[in-house]
Design a protein around this motif. Structure first.
Motif, short mmCIF file in Angstrom:
data_model
loop_
_atom_site.label_atom_id
_atom_site.label_comp_id
_atom_site.label_asym_id
_atom_site.label_seq_id
_atom_site.Cartn_x
_atom_site.Cartn_y
_atom_site.Cartn_z
N LEU A 1 -3.78 45.56 6.11
CA LEU A 1 -3.13 45.11 4.88
C LEU A 1 -4.15 44.50 3.92
O LEU A 1 -4.09 44.70 2.70
CB LEU A 1 -2.05 44.08 5.21
N PHE A 2 -5.11 43.76 4.48
CA PHE A 2 -6.15 43.14 3.65
C PHE A 2 -6.94 44.20 2.89
O PHE A 2 -7.14 44.09 1.67
CB PHE A 2 -7.09 42.31 4.54
N PHE A 3 -7.37 45.24 3.58
CA PHE A 3 -8.15 46.29 2.93
C PHE A 3 -7.30 47.13 1.98
O PHE A 3 -7.76 47.54 0.91
CB PHE A 3 -8.80 47.21 3.98
N LEU A 4 -6.03 47.37 2.35
CA LEU A 4 -5.16 48.19 1.51
C LEU A 4 -4.85 47.53 0.18
O LEU A 4 -4.87 48.16 -0.87
CB LEU A 4 -3.85 48.50 2.25
N THR A 5 -4.57 46.22 0.21
CA THR A 5 -4.09 45.53 -0.99
C THR A 5 -5.19 44.85 -1.80
O THR A 5 -5.06 44.66 -3.01
CB THR A 5 -3.04 44.48 -0.63
#
Length: 305
Positions: free
Chosen positions: A142-146
Motif C-alpha cells: 500500500l505504501f508503494f502503491l499510494t
C-alpha cells in the motif's frame, strides 16, 4: 471457521471491494457538484430506504417478525457501527483538506494493520502467523502503491489516521455484533445512522447545499447516487454484515486494502493512466499479502476435513 465458507465469504468481500475501487472515478466526478457530506447523506439514505423496502415488500410474509427484530439493543449496536463508519468518512474528508490524496490513501489503508491488533485486544482472537505476514506485505504494498515510495507527515495525516482507527473498529465491532442480530435489520440501522449524522453535520457545515434538490435531481447526479446507494452501499454493507460471521476480521482488513489497487487499474483502463514501478510493485505486494492471508493454517485445515 470452515475453510470453504471462509473462501466463499472472502471472494464475495473481494467483489465488494472491486465495486468500491472501480467506482472511485465516478464518485470523484460527482464531488465537483456535491459536497462529501451531501453525497454521503443521500447515498446512505437511499441505501437504507432500499433495504427497508426490500424487507417490508419483497419479504412481505416475514415483515411483522422483521419489525419486531428492531430492539433497542439492535438500534444501539447499529448506531455504534454507523458512528464508526461516519467518523471514518468525515475524518478522511477533513484530512484531505490538509494532506495529499496519496498520504490519505496510505494512512486510511493502515486500518489493515490495526485490525489484527484490535482483534487480539478486543475479540481475543490473535491472528495466525500467515495472516500477520499478509498484513505486513499488504501494508508495504500500500505504501508503494499510494505514495510511490515517498512520504512526508503533516497535520492532515493525523486527522486521516483517526479514520483508519474508526474503519478498523468498524470491521472489528461488525465481527463481534453481527453474530447476535439479523444481518438485514442491523445493516438498515447502521446505514440510517450514517445518513442521519451526515444530514445533521451537512446542515451545520454545508447549510442548504445538503438539501439542494435542483442539483440533487440532475440526471447524472441522481443516477450516480442511486447506483452507489444500491450496489456500493446497500448490497455491499449487507454482505459485509452477513459474511463477517464466516471469515476472520483480519481477512476483511486485508481484502479491503485491494480498493486502491482496483482504483489504480481502473484509471489505467478508463483514464489512460500509467502505473510506474512503485505502483506495480505495490499491487504485487498487496496481492501476495492476500495470498498469505488466505493460506490455510492448521486450525482451518482441521475444520475443513
Amino acid at each position: 471457521m470452515n475453510l470453504k465458507r471462509v473462501l466463499m465469504a472472502d471472494s464475495a468481500l473481494l467483489g465488494i471491494t472491486f465495486v468500491w475501487g472501480t467506482t472511485f472515478i465516478i464518485v470523484q466526478n460527482i464531488l465537483d457538484k456535491l459536497t462529501p457530506l451531501t453525497f454521503n447523506a443521500w447515498r446512505f439514505f437511499f441505501a437504507a430506504l432500499f433495504l427497508v423496502l426490500w424487507q417490508l415488500i419483497i419479504k412481505k410474509k416475514k415483515s411483522r417478525s422483521s419489525i419486531r427484530r428492531y430492539s433497542w439493543k439492535l438500534i444501539a449496536s447499529g448506531g455504534l457501527l454507523g458512528s464508526f463508519l461516519f467518523a471514518g468518512y468525515v475524518c478522511q474528508t477533513i484530512g484531505l483538506l490538509y494532506t495529499s490524496a496519496s498520504n490519505a490513501a496510505f494512512i486510511t489503508g493502515l486500518s489493515v494493520v490495526l485490525v489484527p491488533v484490535f482483534s487480539a485486544l478486543l475479540l481475543r482472537k490473535p491472528p495466525q502467523s500467515a495472516a500477520v505476514a499478509g498484513v505486513i506485505f499488504a501494508a508495504i504494498g500500500l505504501f508503494f502503491l499510494t505514495t510511490k515510495g515517498q512520504f512526508s507527515l503533516n497535520k492532515g495525516d493525523l486527522i486521516v489516521l483517526v479514520s483508519a482507527v474508526t474503519f478498523a473498529l468498524h470491521i472489528i465491532f461488525t465481527a463481534k455484533i453481527t453474530e447476535h442480530f439479523n444481518s438485514m435489520s442491523l445493516t438498515i440501522v447502521q446505514l440510517t445512522a450514517v445518513a442521519i449524522l451526515a444530514f445533521v453535520f451537512g446542515l451545520i457545515f454545508d447549510g442548504g447545499k445538503v438539501i439542494d434538490t435542483h442539483t440533487l435531481f440532475q440526471t447524472d447526479v441522481i443516477l450516480v447516487i442511486l447506483f452507489m446507494a444500491l450496489f456500493a452501499t446497500a448490497f455491499a454493507f449487507l454482505l459485509q454484515t452477513a459474511l463477517q460471521k464466516e471469515t476472520p476480521a483480519t481477512h476483511v482488513g486485508i481484502i479491503y486494502i485491494m480498493e486502491p489497487v482496483f482504483a489504480a487499474w481502473t484509471s489505467v483502463v478508463f483514464q489512460n493512466a500509467r502505473l510506474g514501478v512503485g505502483e506495480l510493485t505495490g499491487s504485487l505486494l498487496i496481492l501476495i499479502g492476500m495470498l498469505f492471508a488466505e493460506w490455510p493454517g492448521k486450525r482451518q485445515k482441521v475444520e475443513s476435513q
